[in-house]
Design a protein around this motif. Structure first.
Motif, PDB file in Angstrom:
ATOM      1  N   LEU A 133       0.944  -1.322  -0.258  1.00 16.36           N
ATOM      2  CA  LEU A 133       0.124   0.053   0.102  1.00 16.36           C
ATOM      3  C   LEU A 133       0.957   1.124   0.023  1.00 16.36           C
ATOM      4  CD1 LEU A 133      -2.692   1.571   0.158  1.00 16.36           C
ATOM      5  CD2 LEU A 133      -2.497   1.303   2.702  1.00 16.36           C
ATOM      6  N   PHE A 134       0.861   1.950  -0.943  1.00 17.33           N
ATOM      7  CA  PHE A 134       1.713   3.333  -1.195  1.00 17.33           C
ATOM      8  C   PHE A 134       0.645   4.562  -0.752  1.00 17.33           C
ATOM      9  CE2 PHE A 134       3.403   0.217  -3.967  1.00 17.33           C
ATOM     10  CZ  PHE A 134       4.911   0.079  -3.537  1.00 17.33           C
ATOM     11  N   LEU A 135       1.046   5.318  -0.074  1.00 11.09           N
ATOM     12  CA  LEU A 135       0.221   6.444   0.243  1.00 11.09           C
ATOM     13  C   LEU A 135       1.048   7.660   0.835  1.00 11.09           C
ATOM     14  CD1 LEU A 135      -2.019   5.965   3.081  1.00 11.09           C
ATOM     15  CD2 LEU A 135      -0.209   4.701   2.763  1.00 11.09           C
ATOM     16  N   HIS A 136       0.546   9.025   0.963  1.00 11.41           N
ATOM     17  CA  HIS A 136       1.455  10.156   1.582  1.00 11.41           C
ATOM     18  C   HIS A 136       1.441   9.906   2.712  1.00 11.41           C
ATOM     19  CE1 HIS A 136       3.484  13.595   1.443  1.00 11.41           C
ATOM     20  NE2 HIS A 136       2.613  14.299   2.295  1.00 11.41           N
ATOM     21  N   TYR A 137       0.388   9.663   3.300  1.00  8.70           N
ATOM     22  CA  TYR A 137       0.210   9.593   4.803  1.00  8.70           C
ATOM     23  C   TYR A 137      -0.919   8.806   5.518  1.00  8.70           C
ATOM     24  CZ  TYR A 137       1.404  10.674   9.766  1.00  8.70           C
ATOM     25  OH  TYR A 137       2.015  10.571  11.049  1.00  8.70           O
ATOM     26  N   HIS A 138      -0.929   8.699   6.494  1.00  8.41           N
ATOM     27  CA  HIS A 138      -2.238   7.876   6.992  1.00  8.41           C
ATOM     28  C   HIS A 138      -3.472   8.429   6.847  1.00  8.41           C
ATOM     29  CE1 HIS A 138       1.487   5.961   8.602  1.00  8.41           C
ATOM     30  NE2 HIS A 138       1.405   6.875   9.643  1.00  8.41           N
ATOM     31  N   LEU A 139      -4.578   7.972   6.592  1.00  4.89           N
ATOM     32  CA  LEU A 139      -5.841   8.745   6.014  1.00  4.89           C
ATOM     33  C   LEU A 139      -6.878   8.232   7.254  1.00  4.89           C
ATOM     34  CD1 LEU A 139      -5.680   7.565   2.264  1.00  4.89           C
ATOM     35  CD2 LEU A 139      -5.242  10.072   3.408  1.00  4.89           C
ATOM     36  N   ASN A 151     -11.040   9.701   4.111  1.00  5.83           N
ATOM     37  CA  ASN A 151      -9.721  10.075   3.107  1.00  5.83           C
ATOM     38  C   ASN A 151      -8.977  11.158   3.189  1.00  5.83           C
ATOM     39  OD1 ASN A 151      -8.869   7.633   1.517  1.00  5.83           O
ATOM     40  ND2 ASN A 151      -9.313   8.788  -0.529  1.00  5.83           N
ATOM     41  N   GLN A 152      -9.065  11.589   4.263  1.00  7.62           N
ATOM     42  CA  GLN A 152      -8.183  12.924   4.655  1.00  7.62           C
ATOM     43  C   GLN A 152      -7.029  12.362   5.510  1.00  7.62           C
ATOM     44  OE1 GLN A 152     -11.378  14.717   7.039  1.00  7.62           O
ATOM     45  NE2 GLN A 152     -12.009  16.299   5.178  1.00  7.62           N
ATOM     46  N   PHE A 153      -5.958  13.112   5.381  1.00  7.84           N
ATOM     47  CA  PHE A 153      -4.694  13.040   6.052  1.00  7.84           C
ATOM     48  C   PHE A 153      -4.826  13.421   7.604  1.00  7.84           C
ATOM     49  CE2 PHE A 153      -3.106  14.248   1.718  1.00  7.84           C
ATOM     50  CZ  PHE A 153      -2.454  13.023   1.443  1.00  7.84           C
ATOM     51  N   LEU A 154      -4.432  12.279   8.438  1.00  5.08           N
ATOM     52  CA  LEU A 154      -4.262  12.409   9.762  1.00  5.08           C
ATOM     53  C   LEU A 154      -3.218  13.443  10.058  1.00  5.08           C
ATOM     54  CD1 LEU A 154      -4.745   8.954  10.890  1.00  5.08           C
ATOM     55  CD2 LEU A 154      -6.530  10.607  10.756  1.00  5.08           C
ATOM     56  N   SER A 155      -3.270  14.045  11.539  1.00  4.56           N
ATOM     57  CA  SER A 155      -2.411  14.742  11.781  1.00  4.56           C
ATOM     58  C   SER A 155      -0.962  13.959  12.023  1.00  4.56           C
ATOM     59  CB  SER A 155      -2.615  15.336  12.982  1.00  4.56           C
ATOM     60  OG  SER A 155      -3.900  16.226  12.886  1.00  4.56           O
ATOM     61  N   VAL A 156      -0.010  14.637  12.067  1.00  4.11           N
ATOM     62  CA  VAL A 156       1.515  13.877  11.957  1.00  4.11           C
ATOM     63  C   VAL A 156       1.515  13.348  13.620  1.00  4.11           C
ATOM     64  CG1 VAL A 156       3.887  14.009  12.245  1.00  4.11           C
ATOM     65  CG2 VAL A 156       2.692  15.189  10.304  1.00  4.11           C
ATOM     66  N   PHE A 180       4.786   5.316   3.145  1.00  2.00           N
ATOM     67  CA  PHE A 180       4.487   6.548   3.012  1.00  2.00           C
ATOM     68  C   PHE A 180       5.340   7.614   3.516  1.00  2.00           C
ATOM     69  CE2 PHE A 180       4.608   4.311   7.209  1.00  2.00           C
ATOM     70  CZ  PHE A 180       4.920   5.499   8.165  1.00  2.00           C
ATOM     71  N   GLY A 181       4.984   8.885   3.437  1.00  2.00           N
ATOM     72  CA  GLY A 181       5.944  10.107   3.770  1.00  2.00           C
ATOM     73  C   GLY A 181       5.462  11.070   4.532  1.00  2.00           C
ATOM     74  N   HIS A 182       5.451  12.356   4.326  1.00  2.00           N
ATOM     75  CA  HIS A 182       4.859  13.158   5.014  1.00  2.00           C
ATOM     76  C   HIS A 182       5.643  13.589   6.132  1.00  2.00           C
ATOM     77  CE1 HIS A 182       1.712  16.239   6.144  1.00  2.00           C
ATOM     78  NE2 HIS A 182       1.282  15.386   6.999  1.00  2.00           N
TER      79      HIS A 182
END
Length: 245
Positions: A122-128, A132-137, A160-162
């Motif tokens: 699973l590739f994504l920018h950050y946890h959702l 389908n919205q990015f969670l806080s770091v 992931f990244g971010h």
């Protein structure tokens, strides 16, 4: 046969860093594909140069990052997530974006799922979240917390990244990998990762840091009057530009 992948993320408009990493990847003929995990643009100002490099290749798959999303929102007239000086910066980036790249950016998905030798990625920018919205770091990540986040996922590897630091966690459930930001680092180094998946699904992860000359890139912030330059140079680049003044 084994599969070999390059994983990079958070280029953030830094052409010099990206060029150094792509040159390094191209030396390894066994690398069959590159996964770019979002934030192609923003923070750095070399938007068009970075996108030209990326979209000229046919061996890269992309997922959308929050900065990419904000730029597209501004261009389309939607309300971006950013506020204050960050929004001013995003508006500046959007105003300098070559419009030929919009069609490519809007086609980028939020997630990619792929299978290699029986391992599901699973590739994504950050946890959702469920919307389908990015969670806080999460500044204190742990495998237990990640397992809870992905408890309903069938992925064996989540990339992931971010968050601009390395994450390399292995639990009983899966492997989690963030190779750190390619374009934002407090040293003249550009991080990325190489992952090899053996015929029986065995995994090997190599974290790489490629040296590059960041002088002109860093000095360009003030030369071009990039909005919020002082904050960006301090927080995301560790004030390295002071070495060149």
């Amino acid at each position: 046969m084994k599969n070999k992948l390059a994983i990079l993320t958070d280029i953030h408009g830094n052409r010099s860093a990206l060029t150094a990493v792509l040159d390094e990847i191209d030396k390894d003929k066994e690398i069959e594909h590159i996964y770019c995990l979002g934030d192609l643009v923003g923070i750095g100002y070399e938007t068009n140069e970075v996108l030209q490099l990326l979209f000229s290749r046919n061996d890269i798959s992309f997922v959308l990052g929050n900065h990419d999303e904000a730029i597209l929102d501004i261009i389309s007239g939607r309300e971006p997530y950013s506020k204050g000086k960050e929004r001013d910066h995003h508006k500046w980036i959007a105003s300098h974006l070559d419009r030929k790249f919009i069609q490519y950016l809007t086609a980028i998905p939020t997630t990619i799922t792929k299978s290699y030798n029986g391992k599901i990625f699973l590739f994504l920018h950050y946890h959702l979240n469920e919307h389908n919205q990015f969670l806080s770091v999460d500044k204190e990540p742990a495998s237990e917390k990640l397992d809870e986040l992905y408890r309903t996922s069938n992925a064996d590897i989540v990339c992931f990244g971010h968050h601009h630091v390395v994450h390399h966690f292995k639990s009983k459930e899966r492997l989690y990998l963030n190779p750190s930001s390619l374009g934002c680092y407090h040293k003249p180094l550009a991080p990325f990762a190489i992952m090899t998946i053996g015929e029986k699904g065995e995994l090997n992860v190599t974290l790489r840091e490629v040296p590059y000359d960041n002088k002109e890139f860093l000095l360009g912030y003030n030369r071009l009057n990039v909005p919020d330059a002082d904050y960006i140079l301090k927080i995301f680049h560790g004030n390295q530009h002071l070495n060149y003044l």
